[in-house]
Scaffold this active site. Structure first.
Site, PDB file in Angstrom:
ATOM      1  N   HIS A 188       0.818  -1.214   0.000  1.00  0.00           N
ATOM      2  CA  HIS A 188       0.000   0.000   0.000  1.00  0.00           C
ATOM      3  C   HIS A 188       0.850   1.262   0.000  1.00  0.00           C
ATOM      4  O   HIS A 188       0.431   2.300  -0.497  1.00  0.00           O
ATOM      5  CB  HIS A 188      -0.983  -0.012   1.169  1.00  0.00           C
ATOM      6  CG  HIS A 188      -2.141  -0.902   0.888  1.00  0.00           C
ATOM      7  ND1 HIS A 188      -2.189  -2.208   1.311  1.00  0.00           N
ATOM      8  CD2 HIS A 188      -3.262  -0.703   0.155  1.00  0.00           C
ATOM      9  CE1 HIS A 188      -3.297  -2.760   0.868  1.00  0.00           C
ATOM     10  NE2 HIS A 188      -3.970  -1.879   0.167  1.00  0.00           N
ATOM     11  N   GLU A 428     -11.263 -10.374  -5.536  1.00  0.00           N
ATOM     12  CA  GLU A 428      -9.827 -10.331  -5.248  1.00  0.00           C
ATOM     13  C   GLU A 428      -9.318 -11.640  -4.655  1.00  0.00           C
ATOM     14  O   GLU A 428      -8.220 -11.697  -4.104  1.00  0.00           O
ATOM     15  CB  GLU A 428      -9.476  -9.144  -4.353  1.00  0.00           C
ATOM     16  CG  GLU A 428     -10.328  -8.974  -3.128  1.00  0.00           C
ATOM     17  CD  GLU A 428     -10.041  -7.678  -2.367  1.00  0.00           C
ATOM     18  OE1 GLU A 428      -9.016  -7.032  -2.605  1.00  0.00           O
ATOM     19  OE2 GLU A 428     -10.868  -7.339  -1.507  1.00  0.00           O
ATOM     20  N   ASP A 452      -4.614  -8.038  -4.668  1.00  0.00           N
ATOM     21  CA  ASP A 452      -4.839  -9.221  -3.844  1.00  0.00           C
ATOM     22  C   ASP A 452      -5.115 -10.449  -4.697  1.00  0.00           C
ATOM     23  O   ASP A 452      -4.714 -11.557  -4.346  1.00  0.00           O
ATOM     24  CB  ASP A 452      -5.998  -8.979  -2.868  1.00  0.00           C
ATOM     25  CG  ASP A 452      -5.521  -8.229  -1.634  1.00  0.00           C
ATOM     26  OD1 ASP A 452      -4.413  -8.536  -1.156  1.00  0.00           O
ATOM     27  OD2 ASP A 452      -6.231  -7.333  -1.162  1.00  0.00           O
ATOM     28  N   CYS A 499      -9.823  -2.269 -10.320  1.00  0.00           N
ATOM     29  CA  CYS A 499      -9.336  -1.155  -9.488  1.00  0.00           C
ATOM     30  C   CYS A 499      -7.977  -1.457  -8.871  1.00  0.00           C
ATOM     31  O   CYS A 499      -7.434  -0.632  -8.147  1.00  0.00           O
ATOM     32  CB  CYS A 499     -10.351  -0.773  -8.426  1.00  0.00           C
ATOM     33  SG  CYS A 499     -10.639  -2.061  -7.210  1.00  0.00           S
TER      34      CYS A 499
HETATM   35  C1  PEP Z   1      -6.595  -4.876  -4.649  1.00  0.00           C
HETATM   36  O1  PEP Z   1      -6.438  -5.792  -3.830  1.00  0.00           O
HETATM   37  O2  PEP Z   1      -6.274  -4.947  -5.839  1.00  0.00           O
HETATM   38  C2  PEP Z   1      -7.192  -3.592  -4.207  1.00  0.00           C
HETATM   39  C3  PEP Z   1      -7.533  -2.665  -5.075  1.00  0.00           C
HETATM   40  O3  PEP Z   1      -7.314  -3.381  -2.876  1.00  0.00           O
HETATM   41  P1  PEP Z   1      -6.075  -3.080  -1.914  1.00  0.00           P
HETATM   42  O4  PEP Z   1      -4.869  -2.805  -2.767  1.00  0.00           O
HETATM   43  O5  PEP Z   1      -6.444  -1.906  -1.077  1.00  0.00           O
HETATM   44  O6  PEP Z   1      -5.957  -4.354  -1.134  1.00  0.00           O
HETATM   45 MG    MG Z   2      -7.389  -5.771  -1.863  1.00  0.00          MG
END
Ligand code: PEP
Ligand code: MG
Length: 550
Positions: A188, A428, A452, A499
């Protein structure tokens, strides 16, 4: 000149002085001190700085989340100004001959304990506030405050590692680049760096404290940093830096244009955000909406669990400002690398496979309801979508929707307005891909969380830097999972977006379009570059590529 290499997060160049960032420590000296008068002076100075800081935080929170949310900092200021508390602290220093840190910890803890033992729930809750302000004073005493750790001048920040909870607290206006010894490209922290368009390097094994204050060039194109660069190198890379700025300016011409291919296929290009503070970049980059509002950053940015009113103010602000554009807010996706002290989550052996996201929300129903009530109230102010993360089974989705309906009925009874909104889930996990047909019957949309999805499909911990060699973001298993999800969604009338970070990968844009992806939600800085690519694609042209053969 020293050259150190690492892994680049973004093809950009950062030029400026290095600031070594130190993680906060709270080792308190408990022995006798020789000069109590000096300790009293240190306490008074740190206290004043903490009082001033509350004022700054009040103004910032008022701007970002509204007056109501900001009120907490006014309350904190009053606590710090309490004369009894100040006298108790000074007494411990002078009478027991202890350090300022020891006295603050002892006196503030005693007061917090007193509040915790009160019957009145409002007063009880003030205990946590006292601990908050105690930490603020200790931070100033121990050099853990933002200005000591991050400095006050714009700089390239160098750290061992940065957790999302630390990164969100950094003053973005002072960041020229970020370098860490640890870190992985799908963490993140890396995602935040991309969203800020911040040149960043991870896994730089040779970082050194002696770099502090030295001039440097972070070259994201060549995955290295030059400390004390030669004048020639500075001139060459400064020219490249300026060329990047020119390219940015050219992209501005695409503002207001549609994201449509040569043969007329339109896709939505939305932005990923972490809160109201990112509204500016959504508009500056002409995103057509928000495809992922990571609501857990509202929680990460708060010292206590945000109240329904505080959350409502944040969600309403985003939804109302962007209306009639669609804003998809993901319910709290806490856990794994996104940890929050006040959630009191147990340490786990495998946090990425553990108690996180929807699993916490379905277990802590009152916690979940607070957020859902805030979201539903905000839905009356624009065009909103509510999205649940980490769903693996249909019953979870059905239960989440039932709790949402319960909240809706309560709100209507209480006289609140609830608007229309779409409901969707993150896809995911491989489990959700395999049962996507069943899940699609329950939703308006799917959004593929490829970060994920890649981690769980390939069994590659996204936080583990050692696994980068084994990690393949274009792994056919992931691409096939995306195609299967798009097909399942479409079979049941649900639209499907991406996303995760893969959505912004320009080498896959045409592939995603040919798969039938309806929406790409990316960091705001990637919106215009992606629009440029989409406008250059011609899907009517024959290609060797078949969507069934990824
Ligand atoms: C993902 O897992 O691709 C996602 C968009 O959520 P995060 O990166 O916040 O886990
Ligand atoms: Mg995620």
């Amino acid at each position: 000149m020293v050259v150190a290499t690492g892994k680049s997060i973004l093809n950009r160049i950062g030029i400026g002085k290095i600031k070594i960032y130190k993680a906060p420590t709270y080792d308190i000296y408990e022995g006798i001190v020789e000069d109590p008068a000096a300790e009293v002076k240190r306490f008074e100075e740190a206290l004043q700085k903490a009082i001033d800081q509350q004022g700054v935080l009040y103004e910032k929170a008022k701007k970002d989340a509204g007056e109501e949310s900001a009120g907490i900092f006014e309350a904190h200021q009053l606590m710090l100004e309490d004369e009894d508390l100040q006298d108790s602290t000074k007494e411990i220093i002078t009478e027991q001959k202890r350090s300022a840190e020891y006295a603050v910890k002892t006196a503030f803890d005693n007061y917090a304990q007193m509040f915790a033992e009160m019957d009145d729930p409002y007063m009880k809750a003030r205990s946590a506030d006292l601990i908050d302000v105690e930490t603020d004073v200790l931070d100033f005493l121990m050099g853990n405050d933002a200005s000591s750790m991050q400095g006050t001048e714009p700089a390239i920040l160098v750290a061992e590692d940065l957790a999302p909870s630390e990164t969100v607290k950094l003053d973005k206006s002072l960041l020229l680049g970020m370098i860490t010894r640890e870190g992985s490209s799908n963490s993140h922290t890396a995602i935040l760096a991309r969203s800020m368009n911040l040149p960043s390097l991870i896994q730089v094994k040779d970082i050194d404290d002696s770099w502090d204050g030295k001039m440097a060039i972070l070259d994201g194109y060549n995955s290295c940093v030059y400390i004390d660069p030669t004048p020639d190198l500075m001139a060459t890379l400064k020219a490249k830096y300026d060329a990047d700025l020119k390219k940015d300016a050219l992209l501005q011409e695409l503002k207001g244009k549609s994201s449509t291919t040569i043969d007329g296929r339109s896709v939505h290009v939305y932005a990923n955000i972490g809160g109201p503070a990112d509204l500016g970049s959504v508009n500056e980059n002409d995103a057509e909406g928000v495809g992922l509002f990571r609501s857990e950053f509202v929680y990460l940015n708060s010292k206590d669990e945000p109240t329904e009113e505080q959350q409502f103010a944040a969600y309403k602000r985003v939804v109302e400002t962007l209306a009639p554009k669609l804003v998809i807010i993901r319910t709290c996706d806490i856990g794994a690398d996104k940890t929050i002290d006040y959630m009191n989550l147990d340490k786990e052996e495998n946090p990425a496979l553990g108690f996180r996201a929807i699993r916490i929300c379905l277990t802590r129903k009152e916690f979940f309801k607070k957020q859902l009530r805030a979201l539903l109230r905000a839905s009356a102010y624009g065009n909103m979508g509510i999205m649940f993360p980490m769903i693996i089974s249909k019953w979870e989705l059905v239960e989440a929707k039932a709790i949402m309906e319960e909240c809706k009925q309560e709100l209507i009874k209480e006289g609140h307005k609830v608007g229309k909104f779409q409901v969707g889930i993150m896809i995911e996990t491989p489990a959700s891909v395999f049962v996507a047909d069943e899940l699609a019957e329950e939703v308006d949309f799917f959004s593929l969380g490829t970060n994920d999805l890649t981690q769980y499909t390939c069994a590659i911990d996204r936080q583990n830097a050692k696994l980068e060699r084994f990690s393949d973001t274009h792994h056919p298993a992931v691409l096939r999972a995306i195609k299967m999800t798009v097909d399942a969604g479409h079979r049941h009338g649900a639209w499907v977006g991406i996303c995760g970070e893969l959505g912004a990968d320009p080498t896959l844009t045409e592939t995603f379009l040919r798969m039938g992806v309806d929406e790409l939600s990316v960091n705001a800085k990637s919106v215009l570059p992606l629009r440029k690519i989409i406008r250059s694609v011609d899907l009517s042209k024959a290609t060797e590529w078949s969507p069934d053969e990824v």
